[in-house]
Design an enzyme around this catalytic site. Structure first.
Site, PDB file in Angstrom:
ATOM      1  N   HIS A 191      -0.675  -4.150   7.636  1.00 37.50           N
ATOM      2  CA  HIS A 191       0.612  -3.542   7.975  1.00 37.50           C
ATOM      3  C   HIS A 191       0.633  -3.316   9.491  1.00 37.50           C
ATOM      4  O   HIS A 191      -0.418  -3.140  10.101  1.00 37.50           O
ATOM      5  CB  HIS A 191       0.683  -2.207   7.227  1.00 37.50           C
ATOM      6  CG  HIS A 191       2.001  -1.500   7.263  1.00 37.50           C
ATOM      7  ND1 HIS A 191       2.392  -0.731   8.329  1.00 37.50           N
ATOM      8  CD2 HIS A 191       3.000  -1.429   6.354  1.00 37.50           C
ATOM      9  CE1 HIS A 191       3.581  -0.213   8.074  1.00 37.50           C
ATOM     10  NE2 HIS A 191       3.975  -0.625   6.882  1.00 37.50           N
ATOM     11  N   ASP A 225      -7.306   1.529   5.039  1.00 37.06           N
ATOM     12  CA  ASP A 225      -5.908   1.951   4.913  1.00 37.06           C
ATOM     13  C   ASP A 225      -5.601   2.049   3.414  1.00 37.06           C
ATOM     14  O   ASP A 225      -5.476   1.033   2.733  1.00 37.06           O
ATOM     15  CB  ASP A 225      -5.020   0.907   5.604  1.00 37.06           C
ATOM     16  CG  ASP A 225      -3.537   1.091   5.304  1.00 37.06           C
ATOM     17  OD1 ASP A 225      -3.181   1.962   4.487  1.00 37.06           O
ATOM     18  OD2 ASP A 225      -2.736   0.339   5.883  1.00 37.06           O
ATOM     19  N   GLN A 265      -1.400   2.216   0.076  1.00 41.42           N
ATOM     20  CA  GLN A 265      -0.880   1.658  -1.181  1.00 41.42           C
ATOM     21  C   GLN A 265      -1.794   1.927  -2.367  1.00 41.42           C
ATOM     22  O   GLN A 265      -1.434   1.602  -3.497  1.00 41.42           O
ATOM     23  CB  GLN A 265      -0.657   0.138  -1.041  1.00 41.42           C
ATOM     24  CG  GLN A 265       0.401  -0.253  -0.032  1.00 41.42           C
ATOM     25  CD  GLN A 265       1.781   0.247  -0.411  1.00 41.42           C
ATOM     26  OE1 GLN A 265       2.086   0.483  -1.581  1.00 41.42           O
ATOM     27  NE2 GLN A 265       2.643   0.418   0.577  1.00 41.42           N
ATOM     28  N   LYS A 280       3.753   8.308  -0.517  1.00 41.10           N
ATOM     29  CA  LYS A 280       3.586   7.126  -1.377  1.00 41.10           C
ATOM     30  C   LYS A 280       2.821   7.467  -2.658  1.00 41.10           C
ATOM     31  O   LYS A 280       2.410   6.586  -3.401  1.00 41.10           O
ATOM     32  CB  LYS A 280       2.857   6.014  -0.610  1.00 41.10           C
ATOM     33  CG  LYS A 280       3.695   5.414   0.535  1.00 41.10           C
ATOM     34  CD  LYS A 280       3.036   4.172   1.082  1.00 41.10           C
ATOM     35  CE  LYS A 280       3.511   3.796   2.467  1.00 41.10           C
ATOM     36  NZ  LYS A 280       4.840   3.179   2.505  1.00 41.10           N
ATOM     37  N   CYS A 328       6.977  -4.819   7.318  1.00 41.13           N
ATOM     38  CA  CYS A 328       6.076  -4.392   8.395  1.00 41.13           C
ATOM     39  C   CYS A 328       4.810  -5.231   8.441  1.00 41.13           C
ATOM     40  O   CYS A 328       3.723  -4.728   8.768  1.00 41.13           O
ATOM     41  CB  CYS A 328       5.737  -2.907   8.296  1.00 41.13           C
ATOM     42  SG  CYS A 328       7.156  -1.858   8.587  1.00 41.13           S
TER      43      CYS A 328
END
Lengths: 151, 427
Positions: free
Chosen positions: B141, B219, B222, B245, B384
């Protein structure tokens, strides 16, 4: 199908999106200008041959959404044979129409884009080709964009 | 041959637990899902952008503001004590959620983006020199690309990107050890790709990085709300997530950092909350994690995030992960029925609960505009991940991303709507 949606995607627009007119490069063009909305992916290039102040011939190539392609296609039809001042007046009228729904002057066939104002995220698609032709007429060399922020 | 055990209430309960939660019943916890959009029932399939919030989280925010609101760490009065206790207990909750060794390893941030920027600004400034390599992947991203570009510009470090294999969207790890051994200081990668749905084997990759002496950042934007995420099992040095999220409020996130590492880092921003003592010309700072939290923090956000973590763990993240993958696999199979009419991105099997696609002959923004008029919220664009889109040779894709409150019936509805869209554009 909702009324808003058939206002946005009028039959004329769907037709020009699938069968864009004047969709080719123009040999011996005097002017060209690029429009690019990188966030959307709309990308087009306009070509103009001039006779003095008058657009003798105009064409475009590119890829993008239905609205941006149909807008460029209908623009080439509307601008052919017009003077720079006439195109500037059309630009003002179209710009006002796609943002408010009311055209500021005579727009003819371009009235099919009035429904765009109900879809704020798509205004930049409809107006991209118009910014490109203004840039071509001014002789600017930088590609234009109608995106100001991420969606 | 032994007799089958008689069915007792306990075994009945156990088999119900085996079957997992009643996903349809959980929808009742989300007030926003029960509305009409353009005169049709809302079908919310943009969960990779942000998830909806259960009543438990909304009520936690309201309760905090109605009963406990005050500033933290400085008051002596009752409300300030309560607010401080709520904020610090949210930190402890986040530590348990990620299986961190202690709450001192949890820094509150605005979200994943700020967490990554914090590491780039503090760890990066202290450890990265000209000529060092920061290893990323081609599926990151922008939030895990741009902070490192800024750091590289400041320090003269170079960036390298582990390649992605075409539309199938898997990381090519065949040269990983070789690359890790050639001047790499940091490896930063995503757990789950927001545009491909790929689930990366982060534990294996971090183990290989550790062996090469390379610091790691994951990261988890998600993944954190979609599956069990255990920082000790993954073995990463840093991990960043966003509350919004995973059923939490917007504006709050968590950066996990290994304690030994956090303690060595300089402050991120200066201000109140992060200092021990201040003179006109010099100051001394608090220990981690407070050193990284200048100014009044998002107290209600932390309280809401803790409520979201409670909510997710009551359902069970293992159950959520299984449901996610079932929805992802079902959506991929149903969309594959369009055959030549569709281009699908990301792995065919073992994908997370999202699918990126292009309907042949219709631009992604046209798909999303028309789907919206049918009440279906999709995302269209580059998600993104512009460099990845360029690599795949597309400007944008449409994306349907799921959460546990989505159902197979909703995916069937999505397929019907996509058929309508094909008809609408005369395909």
């Amino acid at each position: 199908m909702s009324d808003d949606l058939s206002d946005l995607y009028q039959q004329v627009i769907l037709d020009h999106c699938k069968h864009p007119r004047n969709f080719h490069e123009l040999a011996g063009h005097h002017r060209s200008a690029e429009g690019h909305n990188p966030l959307c992916g709309d990308q087009l290039k306009l070509f103009l041959t001039m006779n003095g102040d008058r657009i003798q011939d105009i064409s475009f190539v590119g890829s993008g959404c239905c609205i941006s392609k149909a807008s460029a296609s209908l623009l080439t039809e509307a601008a052919k044979g017009k003077t720079r001042a006439e195109v500037e007046r059309m630009f003002e009228a179209v710009h006002q129409m796609v943002t408010t729904g009311q055209a500021a002057g005579e727009v003819g066939k371009l009235a099919v884009f009035a429904g765009v104002h109900k879809f704020p995220a798509r205004v930049k698609c409809a107006i991209l080709a118009w910014h490109a032709i203004m840039s071509a007429l001014k002789g600017d060399t930088q590609p234009v964009s109608t995106e100001t922020e991420d969606m | 041959m032994s007799q089958p055990a008689p069915l007792t209430p306990q075994t009945a309960a156990a088999s119900a637990a085996e079957a997992g939660p009643d996903w349809n019943a959980l929808r009742a916890d989300f007030p926003i899902l029960h509305q009409q959009v353009h005169n049709r029932p809302l079908l919310y399939l943009d969960n990779a952008a942000t998830t909806q919030k259960p009543r438990a989280v909304i009520q936690a925010l309201q309760r905090y503001y109605e009963r406990d609101n005050a500033n933290v760490h400085r008051g002596i009065h009752e409300l300030s004590n309560r607010a401080t206790a709520a904020f610090e207990s949210a930190r402890a909750r986040a530590a348990r959620f990620l299986n961190a060794r202690s709450p001192e390893e949890i820094v509150f941030t605005r979200g994943t983006t700020e967490g990554i920027n914090l590491v780039a600004a503090t760890w990066g400034a202290q450890n990265v020199k000209a000529g060092d390599i920061i290893l990323l992947t081609e599926m990151e991203h922008h939030s895990n690309l741009v902070p490192w570009q800024l750091l590289a510009a400041r320090t003269g470090a170079r960036l390298r990107h582990l390649p992605v294999t075409g539309d199938a969207g898997l990381l090519d790890l065949s040269h990983l050890d070789e690359w890790l051994g050639s001047g790499v200081k940091l490896l930063a990668l995503t757990h789950i790709s927001n545009s491909l749905g790929t689930i990366n084997p982060v534990a294996e990759i971090c183990a290989r990085a550790r062996k090469a002496g390379v610091t790691t950042l994951v990261d988890a934007a998600q993944s954190a709300g979609h599956r069990p995420v255990d920082v000790q099992e993954i073995g990463c040095d840093f991990l960043a997530l966003s509350g919004h999220k995973m059923c939490g409020p917007t504006g709050i996130g968590v950066l996990y950092g290994r304690q030994e590492l956090l303690e060595t880092l300089p402050p991120y921003q200066g201000g109140g909350e992060m200092i021990l003592s201040v003179e006109y010309h010099t100051s001394t700072w608090k220990h981690a994690p407070h050193r990284f939290e200048a100014g009044t923090p998002d107290i209600s956000g932390a309280v809401g995030l803790a409520a979201a973590m409670d909510y997710l763990d009551a359902i069970g993240r293992t159950h959520i992960a299984r449901h996610d993958q079932e929805l992802g696999a079902y959506a991929y199979a149903r969309l594959a029925e369009f055959k030549e009419g569709i281009r699908l991105f990301g792995p065919r099997i073992g994908r997370a609960g999202l699918v990126s696609f292009l309907l042949r002959g219709v631009h992604a923004h046209d798909v999303v505009t028309v789907a919206d008029q049918w009440g279906v919220a999709l995302r269209g664009g580059h998600h993104c991940t512009q460099p990845l889109m360029r690599k795949l040779g597309v400007e944008s894709t449409a994306r349907a991303s799921f959460y546990f409150y989505n159902t197979p019936a909703e995916i069937d509805r999505l397929v019907e709507v996509l058929r309508e869209i094909q008809k609408f554009f005369g395909l």
